[in-house]
Design a protein around this motif. Structure first.
Motif, PDB file in Angstrom:
ATOM      1  N   LYS A  35       1.079  -0.896  -0.169  1.00 36.66           N
ATOM      2  CA  LYS A  35      -0.518  -0.290   0.055  1.00 36.66           C
ATOM      3  C   LYS A  35       0.462   1.403   0.187  1.00 36.66           C
TER       4      LYS A  35
ATOM      5  N   TYR B  78      -7.240   2.131   0.267  1.00 38.42           N
ATOM      6  CA  TYR B  78      -7.301   0.670  -0.566  1.00 38.42           C
ATOM      7  C   TYR B  78      -8.504   0.277   0.227  1.00 38.42           C
TER       8      TYR B  78
ATOM      9  N   GLN C 208     -10.268  -4.136  -0.051  1.00 35.52           N
ATOM     10  CA  GLN C 208     -10.731  -5.093   0.084  1.00 35.52           C
ATOM     11  C   GLN C 208     -11.594  -5.651  -0.984  1.00 35.52           C
TER      12      GLN C 208
ATOM     13  N   TYR D 156      -8.308  -5.886  -5.069  1.00 40.43           N
ATOM     14  CA  TYR D 156      -8.801  -4.391  -4.064  1.00 40.43           C
ATOM     15  C   TYR D 156      -9.091  -3.787  -5.179  1.00 40.43           C
TER      16      TYR D 156
ATOM     17  N   VAL E  91      -9.420   0.071  -5.896  1.00 43.58           N
ATOM     18  CA  VAL E  91      -8.540   1.664  -4.793  1.00 43.58           C
ATOM     19  C   VAL E  91      -9.224   3.147  -5.152  1.00 43.58           C
TER      20      VAL E  91
ATOM     21  N   VAL F   2      -0.449   4.020  -8.023  1.00 42.88           N
ATOM     22  CA  VAL F   2      -1.028   2.662  -7.270  1.00 42.88           C
ATOM     23  C   VAL F   2       0.480   1.469  -8.207  1.00 42.88           C
TER      24      VAL F   2
END
Length: 355
Positions: free
Chosen positions: A77, A83, A85, A198, A200, A208
């Motif tokens: 990260k 982020y 999940q 993930y 984002v 990223v």
């Protein structure tokens, strides 16, 4: 303008038929645009609800969320990036006699993709879920215990949320542990670190990074690669485009036939000194009146129809799209008048009146 309007008043039935055809074409175009928009919303509503900018999936998943699987510690990260999940699977949920195909999302309630509860309360324990409010129309309600296909795990609905459909399936939001218990059954403890992706949120996706086995995909690319999404939109859009062409063709035929029937009249008018441009403008104004009337009535009927459609029909009217399509219909209708205009220009007054 006077000539065009006066002729319409004198031949109401004839021109009513032209308006009727344009009305039906406009109605079909507007309804198909609503259907296309509704189906798009059904496929992507849950993704839009994330309010993210991209998603991290495995490269071998081919941008398919449920085909992706990796451990949550495989992503390093970075600062400035949020982020969230996400675990996902499709299953069939049954409560009493009610049964429905659903998408189960496993999420962390402290992360930004946690949905807002519109009725009831958020899940607080494993086995509790927030359900898409569209499930209420299928007979599901707060407190229902859901049996799932291919697992002995059961879920309990504690709340509802709006705009929660993924690939046309209503979404159930639960904890990551709930998702893992459903997906991996007795082996869930060995897989408690596995997720599908993930989500984002960042100002730029360039911030990223992901290891070589994973890839960062923009929201738009992810949505465009949802199963059936692109093909479905192309099909409905092609139907709308063909309707535009058909509309121009129909208007051209009607106006051409009407013009041919009035050749002698136009010849007399030309002989009396009226120019071809004046007569051509009269036909164009007449076409504009007919097209505008048909399109407006078609728009009104479409909106009226939408008020009486059951919730199961995936129609969502976007008035900006409808305005665009109405403008295009108006333009192609005027284009259909070109043949009549060319016919008027070529009329020889002497021949037209039998000289």
């Amino acid at each position: 303008m006077f000539l065009a309007w006066n002729e319409i008043k004198q031949n109401k039935l004839r021109f009513a038929l032209v308006i009727g055809v344009l009305l039906l074409v406009a109605y079909l175009v507007f309804f198909l645009s609503g259907l296309a928009n509704g189906l798009k919303t059904m496929n992507r509503a849950a993704v839009d609800k994330w309010d993210g900018d991209g998603i991290i999936l495995t490269k071998e998943s081919d941008m398919n969320l449920q085909q992706s699987s990796f451990k949550n510690d495989e992503v390093t990260k970075k600062n400035g990036v949020k982020y969230a999940q996400l675990g996902a699977l499709n299953t069939i949920a049954t409560s009493g006699e009610d049964s429905k195909g659903v998408a189960l999302f496993g999420i962390d309630p402290d992360e930004f993709i946690m949905p807002k509860v519109t009725e009831g309360k958020a899940f607080a324990a494993d086995g509790e879920v927030i359900a898409a409010d569209s499930l209420r129309d299928d007979g599901f309600k707060l407190g229902d215990t859901l049996k799932l296909s291919s697992t002995d795990e059961t879920l309990k609905i504690t709340g509802f949320t709006d705009n929660a459909k993924f690939n046309a399936a209503p979404v159930l939001y639960g904890s990551l542990t709930t998702y893992q218990k459903v997906r991996f059954s007795g082996g869930w403890k060995q897989n408690k670190d596995r997720i599908n992706g993930y989500v984002v949120r960042t100002k730029t996706l360039d911030k990223v990074t992901a290891p070589k086995q994973l890839e960062v995909i923009s929201n738009q690319s992810f949505i465009q690669n949802l199963p059936g999404y692109k093909e479905q939109n192309l099909t409905l859009n092609f139907m709308i485009y063909f309707l535009f062409a058909i509309s121009a063709f129909i208007v051209a035929i009607f106006l051409y036939v009407l013009t041919i029937q009035k050749v002698s009249i136009f010849g007399v008018l030309k002989a009396e000194g009226l120019s071809s441009s004046f007569l051509a403008r009269s036909v164009v104004v007449q076409t504009a009146i007919l097209a505008l009337t048909g399109i407006l009535i078609g728009f009104g009927l479409t909106v009226l129809t939408g008020l009486f459609l059951p919730p199961a029909v995936p129609v969502a009217f976007n008035y900006l799209d409808m305005l665009l399509y109405g403008t295009v219909l108006f333009a192609v209708s005027l284009l259909g008048a070109v043949f009549s205009v060319l016919t008027i220009v070529r009329i020889n007054p002497l021949k037209a009146i039998g000289g």
